[in-house]
Design a protein around this motif. Structure first.
Motif, PDB file in Angstrom:
ATOM      1  N   ASN A  36      -1.091  -7.121 -10.934  1.00  0.00           N
ATOM      2  CA  ASN A  36      -1.044  -6.442 -12.229  1.00  0.00           C
ATOM      3  C   ASN A  36      -0.547  -5.004 -12.136  1.00  0.00           C
ATOM      4  O   ASN A  36      -0.328  -4.371 -13.160  1.00  0.00           O
ATOM      5  N   ASP A  37      -0.389  -4.489 -10.927  1.00  0.00           N
ATOM      6  CA  ASP A  37       0.147  -3.152 -10.715  1.00  0.00           C
ATOM      7  C   ASP A  37       1.672  -3.249 -10.709  1.00  0.00           C
ATOM      8  O   ASP A  37       2.258  -3.949  -9.879  1.00  0.00           O
ATOM      9  N   ILE A  38       2.329  -2.561 -11.629  1.00  0.00           N
ATOM     10  CA  ILE A  38       3.773  -2.721 -11.793  1.00  0.00           C
ATOM     11  C   ILE A  38       4.531  -2.331 -10.527  1.00  0.00           C
ATOM     12  O   ILE A  38       5.528  -2.969 -10.160  1.00  0.00           O
ATOM     13  N   LYS A  39       4.056  -1.301  -9.814  1.00  0.00           N
ATOM     14  CA  LYS A  39       4.743  -0.893  -8.587  1.00  0.00           C
ATOM     15  C   LYS A  39       4.524  -1.897  -7.466  1.00  0.00           C
ATOM     16  O   LYS A  39       5.430  -2.141  -6.656  1.00  0.00           O
ATOM     17  N   ARG A  40       3.345  -2.489  -7.403  1.00  0.00           N
ATOM     18  CA  ARG A  40       3.089  -3.462  -6.348  1.00  0.00           C
ATOM     19  C   ARG A  40       3.895  -4.748  -6.569  1.00  0.00           C
ATOM     20  O   ARG A  40       4.306  -5.395  -5.602  1.00  0.00           O
ATOM     21  N   VAL A  41       4.117  -5.105  -7.819  1.00  0.00           N
ATOM     22  CA  VAL A  41       4.991  -6.255  -8.079  1.00  0.00           C
ATOM     23  C   VAL A  41       6.383  -5.965  -7.531  1.00  0.00           C
ATOM     24  O   VAL A  41       7.011  -6.819  -6.890  1.00  0.00           O
ATOM     25  N   MET A  42       6.877  -4.749  -7.773  1.00  0.00           N
ATOM     26  CA  MET A  42       8.181  -4.361  -7.236  1.00  0.00           C
ATOM     27  C   MET A  42       8.171  -4.373  -5.710  1.00  0.00           C
ATOM     28  O   MET A  42       9.161  -4.744  -5.063  1.00  0.00           O
ATOM     29  N   ALA A  43       7.035  -3.967  -5.121  1.00  0.00           N
ATOM     30  CA  ALA A  43       6.941  -3.944  -3.661  1.00  0.00           C
ATOM     31  C   ALA A  43       7.018  -5.351  -3.085  1.00  0.00           C
ATOM     32  O   ALA A  43       7.742  -5.605  -2.118  1.00  0.00           O
ATOM     33  N   ASP A  50       0.818  -1.216   0.000  1.00  0.00           N
ATOM     34  CA  ASP A  50       0.000   0.000   0.000  1.00  0.00           C
ATOM     35  C   ASP A  50       0.851   1.264   0.000  1.00  0.00           C
ATOM     36  O   ASP A  50       0.365   2.340  -0.368  1.00  0.00           O
ATOM     37  N   ALA A  51       2.113   1.130   0.399  1.00  0.00           N
ATOM     38  CA  ALA A  51       3.000   2.291   0.383  1.00  0.00           C
ATOM     39  C   ALA A  51       3.267   2.784  -1.032  1.00  0.00           C
ATOM     40  O   ALA A  51       3.837   3.872  -1.217  1.00  0.00           O
ATOM     41  N   MET A  52       2.840   2.014  -2.038  1.00  0.00           N
ATOM     42  CA  MET A  52       3.014   2.421  -3.428  1.00  0.00           C
ATOM     43  C   MET A  52       2.134   3.606  -3.803  1.00  0.00           C
ATOM     44  O   MET A  52       2.214   4.117  -4.918  1.00  0.00           O
ATOM     45  N   GLU A  53       1.261   4.043  -2.893  1.00  0.00           N
ATOM     46  CA  GLU A  53       0.424   5.201  -3.172  1.00  0.00           C
ATOM     47  C   GLU A  53       1.239   6.490  -3.203  1.00  0.00           C
ATOM     48  O   GLU A  53       0.768   7.506  -3.705  1.00  0.00           O
ATOM     49  N   GLY A  54       2.439   6.466  -2.671  1.00  0.00           N
ATOM     50  CA  GLY A  54       3.300   7.641  -2.730  1.00  0.00           C
ATOM     51  C   GLY A  54       3.944   7.777  -4.096  1.00  0.00           C
ATOM     52  O   GLY A  54       3.842   6.888  -4.956  1.00  0.00           O
ATOM     53  N   PRO A  55       4.625   8.893  -4.368  1.00  0.00           N
ATOM     54  CA  PRO A  55       5.337   9.057  -5.635  1.00  0.00           C
ATOM     55  C   PRO A  55       6.357   7.932  -5.840  1.00  0.00           C
ATOM     56  O   PRO A  55       6.955   7.448  -4.871  1.00  0.00           O
ATOM     57  N   THR A  56       6.564   7.536  -7.082  1.00  0.00           N
ATOM     58  CA  THR A  56       7.470   6.419  -7.371  1.00  0.00           C
ATOM     59  C   THR A  56       8.896   6.667  -6.888  1.00  0.00           C
ATOM     60  O   THR A  56       9.541   5.734  -6.389  1.00  0.00           O
ATOM     61  N   PRO A  57       9.477   7.874  -6.991  1.00  0.00           N
ATOM     62  CA  PRO A  57      10.818   8.069  -6.421  1.00  0.00           C
ATOM     63  C   PRO A  57      10.860   7.818  -4.915  1.00  0.00           C
ATOM     64  O   PRO A  57      11.869   7.329  -4.397  1.00  0.00           O
TER      65      PRO A  57
END
Length: 649
Positions: free
Chosen positions: A317-324, A256-263
């Protein structure tokens, strides 16, 4: 310049940027960004100088200053101070280096390009630009202070500052309900672990009277601290690491922390917040060694987290959540290595992972910035329009998958060797090796899935967006290209066939009291098997999402409810919502009802009885003197009669 002066520069440079931004540059957005970039840049240059002195000259620093004296009941003085040794030097490089590149990248990321109906671009700057850079400066300072701390107390203070900054940055877009909720979730979840950390501080102070690492190390070396005390203290400290590094069962905040800016995600996942938990275990490793039961707990939780988080990365399917989920899994790898006794293996993977995971997040941010979506089902064919981003993500993904000769292969192989050679986890070694090897396959598969869905095939998103998809601007692209260098090269620092004195393990462990037996050995059979598993994972991903000769839908149906459980995060969010929202809140309501009905009932009943008694006797208080005289006279008569009757008896 000496190490102490360099340490002050490392701390004061980003702190000065934070103070100036907070006081002077709130409206001057260019100045705010420039100050933070300059402050972190100075910290990075000073970190390079520290590394050169520590690695080349064997320099060390451990200095303490009195902070608080407890008197007159006890004559104890609490000290805080700074420590620089090989582990500190390595962490300073990764924290300041990754942070510098993230700050530069953020300048472009916080400017969005929108196109009107005529196809003309319009650049919009994020309204919170100055606020963003102000908090990023404080974030970097907090993590650098945590790394430089020479004792648990200062480390804990900076630890909490890191938590505060992560809360502010995850909720940076606070007008979005999802971002505000994610920030609160991260803050509250990590507080659970931090409570254990705080208990560990108090417990070790009670048992030893010190927070300083060097003093604690000496007590362990002299066997002054009993193994049971070390075990309890280590496990309490590990509670904080479980929360900060998102280990099971406190892993739920990280996606859920992926809600912040990607950097921000890049900095949190690569070199700051989540790295703090692993660093805490590594820094207090002597305590864990003195309590071997704690080592087994760390290894089991780390190994399980590695495979558990990887299963959720397979289906998202969320690219940032996969990274998380990937970060969560790789942190589990690091904990597994530390629990198995591989200090060098765990911290080396922390070092290499910081570079290629930062690159993965920054490339994901470039894709999101260009396409306007995080859903990989709405991407595809981006290689043609974003070749630089494609090659950067491919190299970082292969490093994460453990493909030689990239950095991730050497550090991952070190973890496998540490587990294989471990004398501390003999009873559960087969299980831990199974966790680690299966995770190799899963990691390669979900990274292959990301690459093929994002850059392969045809564009599957909005047709009106495709003409405007473009390569990341230079201010974003160059930091990614710079990160390719450590992604490819830093793994050779622990190259098993090189000179022993050069190896990372010898550098980090030579200053430790219990260094013997910690440097892992190279096992060709394990290395070849892990490479085969990684290649198999990439091939299966290609067959399903690249060539599409295997139906992803059919595979999904074959796994039945397991797919749904993994997609639903194995139900942990629902479980915690039920535990907190139903069980705990229900318990609180029961206590409240008991308080109102019983506690307040008794107190209020006594009050009402007192009032009723007063009202009953109120008529006796008439205010008339003659009435009081009759009462006194009557009383005297009663007393006289009583005396007469008493004398006759």
């Amino acid at each position: 310049m000496g190490l102490f002066a360099l340490a002050l520069v490392i701390l004061l440079a980003p702190l000065t940027a934070f103070v100036l931004n907070a006081l002077l540059a709130r409206r001057a957005w260019r100045l705010a960004g420039a100050l933070t970039i300059a402050g972190v840049g100075v910290a990075f240059l000073a970190s390079l100088a520290v590394f050169a002195q520590v690695h080349g000259q064997g320099a060390r620093l451990d200095v303490s200053f009195p902070w608080l004296t407890i008197a007159p009941l006890v004559s104890r003085s609490i000290e805080i101070g700074l420590r620089i040794d090989p582990l500190t030097a390595v962490m300073l490089l990764s924290v300041s280096g990754v942070s510098l590149l993230v700050q530069i990248y953020s300048w472009g990321y916080l400017h969005e390009v929108e196109y009107d109906e005529h196809g003309h671009p319009h650049v919009h700057r994020d309204p919170g630009f100055s606020r963003y850079y102000t908090w990023m400066a404080l974030f970097t300072f907090s993590m650098l202070g945590l790394v430089l701390a020479n004792g648990l107390l200062l480390l804990f203070i900076c630890w909490e500052l890191v938590g505060l900054c992560s809360y502010l940055l995850i909720g940076y877009w606070y007008t979005r309900p999802a971002a505000a909720l994610a920030a609160k979730k991260a803050f509250l979840t990590t507080r659970v672990g931090d409570f254990g950390f705080m208990l560990g501080l108090f417990y070790l102070w009670w048992q030893t009277g010190t927070f300083t690492f060097s003093t604690l190390e000496a007590l362990v070396a002299n066997n002054t601290i009993p193994p049971l005390v070390a075990t309890i203290g280590a496990l309490l400290l590990f509670c904080g690491a479980v929360g900060k590094s998102a280990q099971w069962p406190l892993h739920v905040w990280l996606p859920d922390a992926m809600e912040g800016p990607t950097p921000v995600s890049a900095l949190i996942h690569a070199a700051t917040m989540v790295a703090a938990g692993v660093y805490l275990v590594a820094r207090s490793f002597f305590l864990f060694q003195h309590g071997p039961e704690a080592m087994v707990v760390v290894a089991l939780i780390g190994g399980f987290t590695a495979i558990f988080a990887a299963t959720m990365g397979l289906v998202n399917n969320d690219i940032k959540r996969v990274m998380a989920y990937s970060t969560c899994s790789q942190l589990g790898y690091m904990m597994l290595a530390l629990g198995a006794g591989g200090l060098a293996a765990g911290t080396f993977h922390l070092f290499t992972h910081s570079w290629f995971k930062a690159l993965l997040f920054l490339t994901a941010g470039a894709v999101i910035h260009s396409t306007g979506t995080q859903d990989m089902r709405e991407m595809g064919g981006l290689r043609a329009k974003m070749p630089g981003t494609f090659w950067a993500m491919t190299l970082a993904g292969l490093a994460l998958a453990g493909i030689p000769p990239l950095a991730g292969f050497w550090s991952k192989d070190g973890i496998l060797g540490a587990v294989y050679d471990s004398p501390t986890v003999v009873a559960v070694k087969p299980l831990l090796l199974a966790f680690a090897l299966i995770t190799v396959f899963l990691t390669a598969f979900y990274m292959g899935r990301v690459l093929f869905l994002t850059f392969g095939g045809q564009w599957r998103g909005d047709a009106h967006v495709w003409p405007h998809v473009h390569e990341a601007p230079a201010v974003m692209l160059w930091p990614m290209l710079v990160l390719i260098v450590p992604t490819v090269l830093v793994g050779f620092w622990n190259y098993p066939f090189g000179p022993g004195d050069f190896a990372y393990g010898h550098f980090v462990e030579r200053s430790l009291l219990h260094a013997h037996g910690l440097a892992e050995t190279f096992h060709p059979e394990l290395a070849f098997f892990s490479i085969a598993l990684a290649v198999a994972g990439l091939v299966v991903a290609w067959a399903m999402y690249g060539a599409r000769v295997v139906s992803a839908a059919a595979v999904t149906r074959a796994f039945g409810p397991l797919y749904g459980w993994a997609l639903n995060r194995w139900g942990f969010d629902h479980l915690y919502n039920w535990l907190v929202g139903t069980v705990w809140v229900g318990f609180a309501r029961g206590i409240a009802a008991f308080d109102l009905a019983v506690i307040d009932g008794i107190v209020n009943g006594v009050a009402r009885a007192t009032v009723a008694l007063g009202q009953a006797f109120r008529p006796l208080q008439t205010g008339q003197v003659q009435t009081y005289a009759w009462v006194v006279f009557g009383g005297l008569i009663v007393v006289a009669i009583a005396i007469m009757l008493g004398s006759r008896i």
